[in-house]
Write an enzyme that holds these catalytic residues in place. Structure first.
Site, mmCIF file in Angstrom:
data_model
loop_
_atom_site.group_PDB
_atom_site.id
_atom_site.type_symbol
_atom_site.label_atom_id
_atom_site.label_comp_id
_atom_site.label_asym_id
_atom_site.label_seq_id
_atom_site.Cartn_x
_atom_site.Cartn_y
_atom_site.Cartn_z
ATOM 1 N N THR A 19 0.851 -1.198 0.000
ATOM 2 C CA THR A 19 0.000 0.000 0.000
ATOM 3 C C THR A 19 0.884 1.244 0.000
ATOM 4 O O THR A 19 1.643 1.464 0.942
ATOM 5 C CB THR A 19 -0.912 -0.029 1.239
ATOM 6 O OG1 THR A 19 -1.692 -1.214 1.162
ATOM 7 C CG2 THR A 19 -1.832 1.182 1.284
ATOM 8 N N CYS A 69 -4.064 -1.981 8.791
ATOM 9 C CA CYS A 69 -4.356 -1.115 7.632
ATOM 10 C C CYS A 69 -5.057 0.194 7.955
ATOM 11 O O CYS A 69 -4.542 1.266 7.627
ATOM 12 C CB CYS A 69 -5.190 -1.886 6.616
ATOM 13 S SG CYS A 69 -4.239 -3.174 5.806
HETATM 14 C C1 UDX Z 1 -8.838 -4.109 6.083
HETATM 15 C C2 UDX Z 1 -9.654 -4.005 4.795
HETATM 16 O O1 UDX Z 1 -10.976 -4.487 5.026
HETATM 17 C C3 UDX Z 1 -8.983 -4.762 3.667
HETATM 18 O O2 UDX Z 1 -9.714 -4.613 2.475
HETATM 19 C C4 UDX Z 1 -7.589 -4.159 3.519
HETATM 20 O O3 UDX Z 1 -6.892 -4.654 2.482
HETATM 21 C C5 UDX Z 1 -6.810 -4.345 4.827
HETATM 22 O O4 UDX Z 1 -7.520 -3.676 5.856
HETATM 23 P P1 UDX Z 1 -8.512 -5.891 8.043
HETATM 24 O O5 UDX Z 1 -7.644 -4.854 8.685
HETATM 25 O O6 UDX Z 1 -8.018 -7.280 7.967
HETATM 26 O O7 UDX Z 1 -8.860 -5.462 6.521
HETATM 27 O O8 UDX Z 1 -9.870 -5.935 8.857
HETATM 28 P P2 UDX Z 1 -11.376 -5.445 8.686
HETATM 29 O O9 UDX Z 1 -12.245 -6.625 8.700
HETATM 30 O O10 UDX Z 1 -11.523 -4.502 7.573
HETATM 31 O O11 UDX Z 1 -11.571 -4.660 10.069
HETATM 32 C C6 UDX Z 1 -10.782 -3.540 10.417
HETATM 33 C C7 UDX Z 1 -11.218 -2.975 11.755
HETATM 34 O O12 UDX Z 1 -12.523 -2.441 11.680
HETATM 35 C C8 UDX Z 1 -11.265 -4.006 12.878
HETATM 36 O O13 UDX Z 1 -10.805 -3.414 14.065
HETATM 37 C C9 UDX Z 1 -12.730 -4.372 12.967
HETATM 38 O O14 UDX Z 1 -13.100 -4.849 14.233
HETATM 39 C C10 UDX Z 1 -13.345 -3.020 12.668
HETATM 40 N N1 UDX Z 1 -14.731 -3.124 12.156
HETATM 41 C C11 UDX Z 1 -14.956 -3.665 10.924
HETATM 42 C C12 UDX Z 1 -15.797 -2.623 12.912
HETATM 43 O O15 UDX Z 1 -15.587 -2.133 14.029
HETATM 44 N N2 UDX Z 1 -17.049 -2.672 12.392
HETATM 45 C C13 UDX Z 1 -17.306 -3.196 11.166
HETATM 46 O O16 UDX Z 1 -18.489 -3.192 10.772
HETATM 47 C C14 UDX Z 1 -16.228 -3.712 10.412
#
Ligand code: UDX
Length: 432
Positions: free
Chosen positions: A122, A263
């Protein structure tokens, strides 16, 4: 096709393994000898459902290999993916691109025929231009193309996200590489993946804009949850009610603790820093970062109210400490703020996580790892559901209902408030 992945972190390893499973010959390269030796033995450095099986299968059938020799691996390959880290620079919150540029430089020394260099790390807009400049110092432009192909893999769902992506985004400024990369992705396109071919700079920005948008969506519902708590409304109803509007969509509207992971926190800061560089004020994303930064304090304030300001010597159980379920990743997890605070306030904390003990809490006073959910929650005054592992969804609280003073603080809203209250226990969720 012959592929080389530089960097066997999350992105490089998952993408490399999945590409080999699609029939390509893949060499995953890393400087870390230990990691490579372990991978050859089938020891996987990260927790990711399904990854180990795919590594073993493709290593056995010789489509997947591991190496520390970057030069030789690049020479043997047609397409080279840069999948190295781009951490946040402490001094100005921009992305540290030193590993990306050094990979570009190393690649330039081993180009013996036309090769495509794909950046999957990224990176801010215009990084591809810089990589091209670095390589063209050693190699004529007709012998290489630099392409941007961001990843959108979620931890815990990475294999599925690779095989069934919502979209594949490829940014290239020349038609030769465009054709070859589309061919590489053809097995996914034929299964229905949307394929977007765009300019290199656009692909770079699509990645940051996606993560910034998702972080904004989560922060939005978290702030609405704060309002719900004051007005006696269940935020889950709001998420459903607004999510049914197709223009909004129901996903990523789960209120909870501050978002974390490798991320969102990093990429929101980096896009603001890039925009500053181009003299553009991303005020909305700046507010998102600020709101997320203070979220743990808000949750702690509510926790103090729930506990009537009596935290000292209270037995508090944490279920799940990673930044979300199905991962062992602790990066920017809100538990890193919540647990040390409560430990300083004199609480006795036992935590259980399906991915085991965490070194981050090793030196904290009165913070202990439990080997099971039961060990962690028995005799507790307060149970905090911090991550949404399926393992926690079936806890039989009836067993613990003799302790009428037991309080559940469900930070992921995985339980029905009424069911818990009917057992005589106290229940608090987020935004309800
Ligand atoms: C993210 C992106 O989704 C992905 O496309 C990118 O390439 C990398 O970053 P990731 O970090 O693995 O993926 O997790 P993700 O499922 O997106 O959740 C990120 C954060 O948001 C977590 O702390 C999760 O608990 C929080 N979250 C997610 C919420 O609090 N509510 C939601 O509805 C979704």
């Amino acid at each position: 096709m012959k592929l080389c992945m530089i960097g066997t972190g999350y992105v490089g390893l998952v993408s490399g393994v999945c590409f080999s499973d699609l029939g390509n010959d893949v060499i995953c390269v890393d400087k870390d000898i230990n990691k490579i030796t372990n991978l050859k033995k089938g020891i996987i450095p990260i927790y990711e459902p399904g990854l180990e099986e795919l590594v073993l299968k493709n290593y056995k059938n010789k489509r997947l290999n591991f190496s520390t020799n970057l030069k030789e691996s690049v020479k043997k390959s047609d397409i080279i993916f840069i999948c190295v880290g781009t951490p946040t620079k402490k001094k100005n919150n921009s992305a540290d691109l030193s590993q990306v540029y050094s990979a570009g430089y190393e690649i330039s020394k081993s180009i013996n025929k036309y090769k495509i260099i794909i950046n999957k790390s990224t990176v801010p807009v215009s990084t591809g231009d810089e990589i091209e400049k670095i390589i063209s110092k050693k190699v004529k432009k007709k012998y290489f193309s630099v392409v941007s192909n961001p990843e959108f893999l979620r931890e815990g769902e990475a294999i599925r996200d690779f095989i069934y992506p919502d979209r594949v985004v490829v940014g290239s400024n020349d038609s030769k590489s465009k054709k070859i990369i589309k061919n590489l992705y053809s097995p996914l396109i034929s299964k229905g993946a949307n394929y977007l071919s765009t300019s290199r700079r656009a692909a770079e920005l699509i990645k940051y804009a996606s993560n910034a948008f998702l972080a904004t969506k989560i922060t939005f519902i978290n702030e609405i949850a704060n309002l719900c708590e004051k007005t006696g409304i269940d935020v889950e109803d709001i998420s459903i009610g607004i999510g049914l509007d197709k223009r909004i969509g129901g996903r990523f509207l789960r209120a909870g603790p501050a978002y974390g992971g490798s991320c969102f926190p990093k990429d929101t800061k980096a896009i603001v820093s890039t925009a500053d560089k181009f003299k553009t004020n991303l005020s909305l994303i700046k507010s998102v970062i600020k709101s997320n930064n203070i979220r743990s304090n808000l949750l702690l304030k509510r926790l103090s109210l729930i506990m009537k300001n009596k935290i000292k010597n209270k037995k508090i159980s944490f279920l799940g400490v990673t930044f979300k379920a199905n991962t062992d990743d602790m990066r920017d997890s809100s538990s890193l703020k919540l647990i040390p605070y409560l430990s300083r306030k004199g609480a006795n904390i036992r935590y259980y996580d399906p991915t085991g003990l965490k070194k981050e809490f090793k030196n904290l006073k009165n913070v202990k790892f439990s080997n099971s959910i039961h060990e962690s929650i028995k005799d507790s005054d307060l149970i905090i559901i911090h991550t949404e592992w399926n393992d926690f969804k079936s806890i039989n609280f009836k067993k613990y209902s003799k302790n009428k003073k037991l309080i559940i603080y469900d930070m992921r809203n995985i339980f029905s408030p009424n069911k818990i209250k009917n057992l005589g226990l106290k229940y608090y969720g987020i935004g309800r």
